[in-house]
Design a protein around this motif. Structure first.
Motif, mmCIF file in Angstrom:
data_model
loop_
_atom_site.group_PDB
_atom_site.id
_atom_site.type_symbol
_atom_site.label_atom_id
_atom_site.label_comp_id
_atom_site.label_asym_id
_atom_site.label_seq_id
_atom_site.Cartn_x
_atom_site.Cartn_y
_atom_site.Cartn_z
ATOM 1 N N GLY A 198 -13.784 31.865 62.578
ATOM 2 C CA GLY A 198 -13.191 31.216 61.401
ATOM 3 C C GLY A 198 -13.213 29.710 61.551
ATOM 4 O O GLY A 198 -13.590 28.984 60.633
ATOM 5 N N VAL A 199 -12.797 29.214 62.737
ATOM 6 C CA VAL A 199 -12.753 27.764 62.960
ATOM 7 C C VAL A 199 -14.161 27.183 62.870
ATOM 8 O O VAL A 199 -14.386 26.176 62.194
ATOM 9 N N VAL A 200 -15.117 27.859 63.521
ATOM 10 C CA VAL A 200 -16.501 27.385 63.457
ATOM 11 C C VAL A 200 -16.969 27.350 62.012
ATOM 12 O O VAL A 200 -17.556 26.370 61.548
ATOM 13 N N GLY A 201 -16.675 28.444 61.279
ATOM 14 C CA GLY A 201 -17.088 28.527 59.872
ATOM 15 C C GLY A 201 -16.509 27.381 59.065
ATOM 16 O O GLY A 201 -17.186 26.764 58.252
ATOM 17 N N LEU A 202 -15.235 27.080 59.327
ATOM 18 C CA LEU A 202 -14.570 26.017 58.578
ATOM 19 C C LEU A 202 -15.241 24.681 58.847
ATOM 20 O O LEU A 202 -15.509 23.894 57.937
ATOM 21 N N VAL A 203 -15.524 24.425 60.132
ATOM 22 C CA VAL A 203 -16.181 23.155 60.500
ATOM 23 C C VAL A 203 -17.534 23.056 59.810
ATOM 24 O O VAL A 203 -17.869 22.031 59.202
ATOM 25 N N VAL A 204 -18.305 24.176 59.875
ATOM 26 C CA VAL A 204 -19.614 24.185 59.225
ATOM 27 C C VAL A 204 -19.461 23.903 57.734
ATOM 28 O O VAL A 204 -20.200 23.108 57.148
ATOM 29 N N ALA A 205 -18.452 24.540 57.119
ATOM 30 C CA ALA A 205 -18.246 24.368 55.679
ATOM 31 C C ALA A 205 -17.959 22.915 55.344
ATOM 32 O O ALA A 205 -18.492 22.364 54.385
ATOM 33 N N VAL A 206 -17.118 22.268 56.167
ATOM 34 C CA VAL A 206 -16.779 20.863 55.892
ATOM 35 C C VAL A 206 -18.018 19.982 56.055
ATOM 36 O O VAL A 206 -18.250 19.072 55.256
ATOM 37 N N ILE A 207 -18.818 20.284 57.070
ATOM 38 C CA ILE A 207 -20.049 19.497 57.260
ATOM 39 C C ILE A 207 -20.968 19.659 56.046
ATOM 40 O O ILE A 207 -21.473 18.682 55.493
ATOM 41 N N ILE A 208 -21.132 20.923 55.628
ATOM 42 C CA ILE A 208 -21.969 21.170 54.447
ATOM 43 C C ILE A 208 -21.426 20.406 53.246
ATOM 44 O O ILE A 208 -22.170 19.750 52.508
ATOM 45 N N GLY A 209 -20.107 20.473 53.078
ATOM 46 C CA GLY A 209 -19.482 19.785 51.942
ATOM 47 C C GLY A 209 -19.743 18.288 51.999
ATOM 48 O O GLY A 209 -20.074 17.659 50.993
ATOM 49 N N TYR A 210 -19.607 17.698 53.212
ATOM 50 C CA TYR A 210 -19.822 16.265 53.346
ATOM 51 C C TYR A 210 -21.261 15.904 53.006
ATOM 52 O O TYR A 210 -21.516 14.945 52.282
ATOM 53 N N VAL A 211 -22.214 16.701 53.542
ATOM 54 C CA VAL A 211 -23.626 16.406 53.295
ATOM 55 C C VAL A 211 -23.928 16.502 51.801
ATOM 56 O O VAL A 211 -24.596 15.636 51.224
ATOM 57 N N ARG A 212 -23.399 17.531 51.167
ATOM 58 C CA ARG A 212 -23.688 17.674 49.731
ATOM 59 C C ARG A 212 -23.111 16.510 48.943
ATOM 60 O O ARG A 212 -23.739 15.995 48.016
ATOM 61 N N TRP A 213 -21.900 16.080 49.332
ATOM 62 C CA TRP A 213 -21.305 14.960 48.616
ATOM 63 C C TRP A 213 -22.125 13.697 48.835
ATOM 64 O O TRP A 213 -22.414 12.955 47.905
ATOM 65 N N SER A 214 -22.526 13.471 50.110
ATOM 66 C CA SER A 214 -23.192 12.208 50.419
ATOM 67 C C SER A 214 -24.593 12.150 49.822
ATOM 68 O O SER A 214 -25.145 11.075 49.666
ATOM 69 N N THR A 215 -25.180 13.306 49.516
ATOM 70 C CA THR A 215 -26.530 13.270 48.955
ATOM 71 C C THR A 215 -26.544 13.469 47.440
ATOM 72 O O THR A 215 -27.600 13.485 46.838
ATOM 73 N N THR A 216 -25.376 13.639 46.854
ATOM 74 C CA THR A 216 -25.334 13.879 45.414
ATOM 75 C C THR A 216 -25.075 12.579 44.671
ATOM 76 O O THR A 216 -24.146 11.842 45.007
ATOM 77 N N ARG A 217 -25.917 12.296 43.725
ATOM 78 C CA ARG A 217 -25.674 11.130 42.874
ATOM 79 C C ARG A 217 -26.172 11.413 41.467
ATOM 80 O O ARG A 217 -26.973 12.319 41.260
ATOM 81 N N TYR A 218 -25.666 10.678 40.517
ATOM 82 C CA TYR A 218 -26.148 10.840 39.152
ATOM 83 C C TYR A 218 -26.223 9.474 38.507
ATOM 84 O O TYR A 218 -25.568 8.526 38.951
ATOM 85 N N TRP A 219 -27.084 9.366 37.503
ATOM 86 C CA TRP A 219 -27.191 8.100 36.806
ATOM 87 C C TRP A 219 -27.535 8.345 35.344
ATOM 88 O O TRP A 219 -28.061 9.378 34.976
ATOM 89 N N ILE A 220 -27.188 7.360 34.569
ATOM 90 C CA ILE A 220 -27.388 7.470 33.127
ATOM 91 C C ILE A 220 -28.425 6.437 32.733
ATOM 92 O O ILE A 220 -28.282 5.252 33.054
ATOM 93 N N SER A 221 -29.489 6.899 32.103
ATOM 94 C CA SER A 221 -30.538 5.968 31.684
ATOM 95 C C SER A 221 -30.982 6.361 30.286
ATOM 96 O O SER A 221 -30.384 7.228 29.660
ATOM 97 N N ALA A 222 -32.041 5.718 29.822
ATOM 98 C CA ALA A 222 -32.546 6.037 28.494
ATOM 99 C C ALA A 222 -33.026 7.475 28.429
ATOM 100 O O ALA A 222 -33.065 8.089 27.361
ATOM 101 N N ALA A 223 -33.388 8.021 29.600
ATOM 102 C CA ALA A 223 -33.920 9.380 29.626
ATOM 103 C C ALA A 223 -32.816 10.429 29.546
ATOM 104 O O ALA A 223 -33.094 11.613 29.443
ATOM 105 N N GLY A 224 -31.581 10.006 29.648
ATOM 106 C CA GLY A 224 -30.480 10.963 29.603
ATOM 107 C C GLY A 224 -29.660 10.908 30.877
ATOM 108 O O GLY A 224 -29.602 9.873 31.537
#
Lengths: 151, 497
Positions: free
Chosen positions: B71-97
């Motif tokens: 469980g502890v290992v799983g939790l750590v893995v989950a937090v790492i995954i969450g951090y990576v997804r957050w740090s690589t996620t971005r969005y922007w608004i342009s003329a294309a939408g």
């Protein structure tokens, strides 16, 4: 009484249904025969299965084929079928989402195709059509899907 | 989840964020949201491992420690995954939408042009509420589950910015009538919800699991738990029903708290939920039918719930389905006139009052939403007989097992009579109204041209009596079916539809 749609399924459909009935009743008969061997059970399940075999295999496909009617008309696809309970359904063209064609082994051997018409509410099946009918149906729907803005 | 396309794209790469469009990132609360969903994905395998070891050789300390370690290992893995997804996620608004980029190993780019945005759904789950952020789902007509772009944690400013891009995708409260569920209505709705059909199967599963545990504990105890008299069974049945009712009441409280429906220019906005605030926007042209549902516990009080059939929304959250959880039956017409005049019933609102001919055979029974025609009198026994016969068979068969208690099956006998009383329909001016009873009494109201298909059906017995059924399908969950109409009438309606 509403007029029935005029087109029928492919004549070979009777053979396919006959094979299906033969498989069903044959399996039941074999099962019943094995049961009566194992436990000296009554012989009436076997008799029932054999009666089913003799009566249903030739009769059901013929009656069902006679009742099955369909047509493509102005408002949509008109389907009417059923032996004990007759159902007639109309699917308007504008509601057709997509069409699917299925061909089993027997159907491929006999150049038949089963067309399934999908709407947002569910699907409607027209089984065992001659291949040219299936193609016409598919093309017609594709054509209407192109022209109709609502589709 | 983030599958990169395995084939070469026609345009080599999605356009990079232009210098003019500032790239936005999610609020760090997204780490928590992503981690939670990753943990959810890891939880099932973990539960399987635990379950296997418990079933295998009972639960001992080693297993417990090992599971805890996993469980502890799983939790750590989950937090790492969450951090990576957050740090690589971005969005922007342009003329294309609106553009969205996510993923480290397998990257995913999504672009939704402005004119393809059907709705911007805003939700606030427990986690989001904790951090004071909101979740935005950018919905297109593609009809997949969830939004085509999903931004799980945005500050209110960012949400306002997105909404400003496409004001038409957001129905502001100012631009239409709005109605909120009052506290009193919420209480009434919760106590009469009675969604036993949903709760009872769950209880049955739990009961089965409990039974298995009891068996493990020792078979003597388990035998004691099984009632040996029919009276005991009835007691258990009543207890289960009460428990189910309590659960359904709690569930309704949580689901319907803060329920608000707003009618905009061309869309409805429905907000609800106590723990999970959800907001759904339903384009009006996708509303195909309204169901007036008078549940068993609501009918005596003249109350009902309104739900809508929304095409293409079958997979979306149930927020899109309930139009309003509690309305007085007498006020249904007014409610619909205000919020969905497109769906309001026959001869109401659109035509001058005098134009509707008053015919005697038309019954506006007490509590009816709309005046309805009954099936012909000769159909009555076809409604009434089957449940009566079924009940008699049950009594005879059950007598051998439980003796006089089998007479309880007779309670089922009047069901057919209730169905006969409820059956009614009307088709006029292209509007269809059909009322049927299947435990709850349901009236479907819809313009007939919104149907997906329509069917008349006649079995051998009906043929002799010149009766037929009529079925009109409006969507996955709404089919208006009226049984045993006069055959000529049913077929005339079929042709007119």
């Amino acid at each position: 009484m509403i007029a029935a749609p005029t087109r029928t399924l492919a004549p070979q459909a009777r053979l396919v249904w006959g094979a299906a009935q033969l498989g069903l009743w044959g399996a039941l008969a074999i099962g019943a025969a094995m049961l009566s061997q194992v436990d000296a059970l009554d012989w009436w399940p076997l008799v029932a299965a054999v009666v089913g075999l003799v009566v249903c295999v030739p009769l059901v496909p013929i009656l069902r084929w006679r009742r099955w009617r369909w047509d493509v008309q102005e408002p949509g696809i008109d389907i009417r079928h059923g032996l004990f309970s007759v159902r007639q359904t109309l699917v308007p063209w504008v509601r057709v989402q997509h069409v699917e064609t299925r061909r089993g082994v027997l159907e491929q051997a006999m150049n038949l195709a089963t067309v399934v018409v999908h709407t947002a509410a569910g699907s409607h099946t027209i089984p065992l059509l001659a291949e040219k009918d299936a193609e016409e149906l598919r093309d017609r729907i594709a054509e209407l899907a192109r022209t109709d803005p609502d589709a | 989840m983030t599958g990169s396309p395995s084939w070469p794209e026609p345009t080599p790469t999605p356009e990079p964020p232009p210098a003019t469009a500032p790239v936005r990132r999610l609020h760090p609360a997204a780490i928590a949201v992503y981690s939670a969903s990753a943990a959810g994905n890891l939880a099932l395998p973990l539960a399987v491992v635990l379950g296997m070891s418990v079933l295998g050789n009972g639960l001992d300390l080693m297993d417990l420690m090992r599971t805890l370690g996993y469980g502890v290992v799983g939790l750590v893995v989950a937090v790492i995954i969450g951090y990576v997804r957050w740090s690589t996620t971005r969005y922007w608004i342009s003329a294309a939408g609106i553009s969205h980029h996510t993923g480290l190993v397998s990257q995913k780019d999504t672009n939704v042009p402005f004119d393809r945005i059907q709705a911007l759904d805003v939700q606030q789950g427990v986690l989001q509420r904790w951090f004071g952020v909101q979740r935005v789902d950018v919905q297109t007509g593609a009809g997949g589950k969830g939004g085509e772009i999903s931004l799980p944690a945005l500050l209110p400013d960012a949400v306002a910015e997105l909404r400003g891009l496409k004001p038409s995708a957001v129905a502001e409260e100012a631009d239409g009538v709005s109605r909120a569920l009052t506290r009193r209505e919420l209480v009434e709705a919760a106590f009469t919800a009675g969604q036993l059909g949903i709760v009872l199967p769950v209880l049955a599963v739990i009961g089965q699991a409990a039974g298995q545990v009891a068996e493990e504990e020792g078979s003597r105890n388990a035998v004691q738990l099984i009632p040996d008299t029919a009276g005991g069974w009835v007691l258990i049945g009543v207890a289960l029903l009460v428990l189910a009712w309590v659960l359904s009441t709690l569930g309704a409280f949580i689901a319907f708290a803060g329920f608000t429906v707003t009618r905009g220019e061309d869309r409805l906005r429905i907000r609800r939920g106590l723990l999970q605030r959800s907001e759904a926007t339903v384009p009006l042209h996708r509303v195909r039918a309204v169901r007036v549902v008078e549940g068993v516990f609501r009918r005596p009080f003249g109350l009902c719930a309104l739900s809508i059939e929304v095409t293409g929304y079958a997979e979306e959250a149930s927020a899109a389905r309930t139009l309003f959880p509690l309305v007085r039956v007498g006020e249904v017409q007014e409610f619909l006139d205000e919020f969905l005049p497109e769906m309001a019933a026959v001869g109401h609102g659109e035509r001058p009052e005098g134009a509707v001919p008053a015919r005697d055979r038309r019954t506006r029974s007490a509590g009816a939403v709309v005046a309805l025609d009954r099936p012909p009198a000769r159909a009555a026994r076809r409604y009434i007989a089957p449940p009566v016969l079924g009940a008699l068979v049950l009594v005879v068969a059950g007598w051998f097992f439980v003796g006089p208690w089998a007479l309880l099956a007779l309670l089922f006998a009047p069901y057919g009579w209730a169905r006969w009383r409820a059956a009614g329909w009307r088709f006029e001016d292209g509007r269809l109204a059909v009322r049927t009873l299947r435990i709850a009494r349901t009236t479907v109201l819809a313009p007939a041209r919104y149907r997906e298909s329509h069917t008349w059906a006649q079995n051998v017995f009906q043929r002799r009596a010149h009766l037929a059924d009529l079925e009109v399908a409006f969507g996955k969950r709404t089919t208006a079916r009226i049984r045993h109409l006069d055959a000529a009438t049913a077929q005339a309606a079929w042709q007119a539809l």
